[in-house]
Design a protein around this motif. Sequence first.
Motif, PDB file in Angstrom:
ATOM      1  N   THR A 196      33.619 -12.050  -4.784  1.00 40.41           N
ATOM      2  CA  THR A 196      32.760 -11.242  -5.641  1.00 40.41           C
ATOM      3  C   THR A 196      33.435 -11.018  -6.992  1.00 40.41           C
ATOM      4  N   GLU A 198      33.692  -8.134  -8.298  1.00 39.29           N
ATOM      5  CA  GLU A 198      34.413  -6.873  -8.175  1.00 39.29           C
ATOM      6  C   GLU A 198      35.838  -7.056  -7.669  1.00 39.29           C
ATOM      7  N   LEU A 201      38.370  -7.022 -10.749  1.00 32.41           N
ATOM      8  CA  LEU A 201      38.238  -6.046 -11.832  1.00 32.41           C
ATOM      9  C   LEU A 201      39.589  -5.538 -12.316  1.00 32.41           C
ATOM     10  N   LYS A 242      36.336 -12.583 -15.293  1.00 33.58           N
ATOM     11  CA  LYS A 242      34.959 -12.098 -15.208  1.00 33.58           C
ATOM     12  C   LYS A 242      33.970 -13.206 -15.536  1.00 33.58           C
TER      13      LYS A 242
END
Length: 289
Positions: A196, A198, A201, A242
């Motif tokens: 993912t 996330e 991050l 990202k």
Amino acid sequence: MKLENQFLCVEIAELGAEVVRIFDRQKNTDVLWEGDPAYWKRHSPVLFPNVGKTFSSQVLIEGNTFPTVQHGFARDSVFTCVSSSGEEALFCLSSSEDTKKVYPYEFELYIRYVLMGKELTVEWQVKNCSDRNMYFTIGGHPAFRFAGKDEKKEDYLLKFPGKETLTYILVDPETGTGVPDRTYPLELEEEMCPVTEEMFLRDALIFDEGQIGEVWLCRKDGTPYVGMRCKGFPSFGIWSVKDAPFVCLEPWQGRCDNIGFAEEISRKPGVVELPKNEIFIKSYQIIVA
């Protein structure tokens, strides 16, 4: 420089002795990240003499302070191709007056690539040519691109054969160094977890204590895509940027400093201590499914 067989074509640059392409001939697709600078300009750099960052971007060696750059200087150095054949190549980087300005040891770093079937073996050999013990960390940083043009992280899973759960640490965002006193669980279901946005991050996930000896990047249905076998590595990193269509799988012999570390390099947790005239050898395999 190219290594080729009926399954794969591997291209290696003299700059950093870096693998810049792994092409799957059977599926007509590139497996290694192409180095698009919009996300990350590299492909598969070799990290030496330091993995990650040192605290305050400096290292203390025998009472003297030297400046460091993230992941060391080898990835930006030109290697010499010592030998090559259709399925094997050997590169070398030797210490110089320039390297001694930031790393005072005399050394020879050899990187050997061997292509066999659908596996590429990456072997490092570090020779200590100094008259005293030498200290370093070394690691791999290959990035694997997603096969489909429009695929995203959510289209992939990570598989850790034989594992039920893993624990990882993160880096301090200001210094880029490890925070070892806080760990996080990576829960697995049938040895797998989803990839993912996330996850990354807070930069890389760092797995210590030799937890990862094999890992696979799989399609969402569990079909293996590309894997890595890295037995005996004390640390392992998983990283991405990202929205970037790739995931890095990084076997490390040692890692970044812990936050606040300002002691002699010989006291750094996980550092390799290599006596004079000795040779350190370590290898891992990239496996295309």
